[in-house]
Design an enzyme around this catalytic site. Structure first.
Site, PDB file in Angstrom:
ATOM      1  N   ASN A  53     -13.404   6.182   4.976  1.00 27.72           N
ATOM      2  CA  ASN A  53     -13.523   5.214   6.075  1.00 27.72           C
ATOM      3  C   ASN A  53     -12.636   5.538   7.269  1.00 27.72           C
ATOM      4  OD1 ASN A  53     -15.502   3.666   4.867  1.00 27.72           O
ATOM      5  ND2 ASN A  53     -14.024   2.416   3.742  1.00 27.72           N
ATOM      6  N   TYR A  67       0.808  -1.224   0.000  1.00 27.29           N
ATOM      7  CA  TYR A  67       0.000   0.000   0.000  1.00 27.29           C
ATOM      8  C   TYR A  67       0.844   1.278   0.000  1.00 27.29           C
ATOM      9  CZ  TYR A  67      -3.824  -3.126   1.340  1.00 27.29           C
ATOM     10  OH  TYR A  67      -4.746  -4.133   1.354  1.00 27.29           O
ATOM     11  N   HIS A 106      -4.339   6.293  -1.196  1.00 27.00           N
ATOM     12  CA  HIS A 106      -4.935   6.298   0.145  1.00 27.00           C
ATOM     13  C   HIS A 106      -3.900   6.599   1.234  1.00 27.00           C
ATOM     14  CE1 HIS A 106      -8.902   5.882   1.563  1.00 27.00           C
ATOM     15  NE2 HIS A 106      -8.942   4.613   1.893  1.00 27.00           N
ATOM     16  N   ASN A 129      -9.799   1.429   7.958  1.00 29.82           N
ATOM     17  CA  ASN A 129     -11.153   1.367   8.533  1.00 29.82           C
ATOM     18  C   ASN A 129     -11.176   1.449  10.054  1.00 29.82           C
ATOM     19  OD1 ASN A 129     -11.635   0.906   5.873  1.00 29.82           O
ATOM     20  ND2 ASN A 129     -12.817  -0.966   6.145  1.00 29.82           N
ATOM     21  N   ASP A 131      -6.108  11.688   2.297  1.00 28.95           N
ATOM     22  CA  ASP A 131      -6.349  11.824   0.862  1.00 28.95           C
ATOM     23  C   ASP A 131      -7.765  12.344   0.632  1.00 28.95           C
ATOM     24  OD1 ASP A 131      -6.918   9.151   2.004  1.00 28.95           O
ATOM     25  OD2 ASP A 131      -7.817   8.752   0.057  1.00 28.95           O
TER      26      ASP A 131
END
Length: 205
Positions: free
Chosen positions: A114, A15, A20, A68, A93
């Site tokens: 989220n 990631y 994100h 989350n 973001d």
């Protein structure tokens, strides 16, 4: 005064370079600027740095809970050190801004983000500061999930990183919660280059 700077993202190499994770990139840049080292802290479910400043300690936090559950990490640190929600700034973001744009906001909704949704729930209020780092929108709502987990195109990535550097010039204003002046600095366009001065006319021979 801001006492806690949070950057949102997802942990793990897969990631690292994705849209994100713009919040992580911002806190990384702040840590470099303040010469702080982020280290894992199990009690706060994240990477944490403490910066001793004249006004008191400043905390940097990158939750390692996955997006989350970001609020679990933020609330754990904020409660332990008695940091009020309005002393928290969360960098994240933002789909509704283009790469290269940034905006400061206090309170309001989570707009489907989220990470913000969980912070709202865990703090019990939306009344904290946000630094919205533009990543652009894919144009179709159904593509948003894939888009935020993709790496930005090189020109978009450069624009995001340029914006992050621009926000660092306003870091003292952000920490003082002087958000109006901080925003003016973050949004300021670079000065236009001055036209070259005309050369003096040569005398006739």
């Amino acid at each position: 005064m801001i006492r806690l700077l949070v950057g949102l993202g997802n942990p793990g190499a897969e990631y690292e370079g994705t849209n994100h994770n713009a919040g992580f990139w911002w806190v990384d840049a702040v840590a470099r600027e303040l010469k702080a080292n982020l280290v894992p802290e199990r009690s706060y479910f994240g990477l944490v740095a403490r910066v001793n400043r004249q006004e008191g300690p400043l905390w940097l936090l990158e939750p390692q809970t996955y997006m989350n559950l970001s609020g679990k990490s933020v609330a754990a640190l904020a409660r332990f050190f008695k940091i009020a929600p309005n002393e928290v700034l969360v960098a994240h973001d933002e789909l509704d801004l283009l790469p290269g744009q940034a905006k400061i906001k206090f309170g309001g909704g989570h707009a489907g983000h989220n990470g913000l949704r969980d912070i709202h729930a865990q703090l019990g209020t939306p009344d904290y500061w946000r630094l919205r780092l533009g990543i652009g929108h894919p144009g179709v709502k159904a593509e948003v999930v894939d888009y935020v987990l993709r790496k930005p195109k090189p020109e978009a990535r450069d624009a995001i990183h340029d914006t992050i550097q621009r926000t660092l010039h306003a870091l003292d204003l952000l920490l003082a919660a002087d958000m109006e002046r901080a925003m003016m600095k973050i949004n300021a366009k670079p000065p236009r280059p001055k036209p070259p001065r005309p050369e003096p006319a040569k005398p006739d021979a």
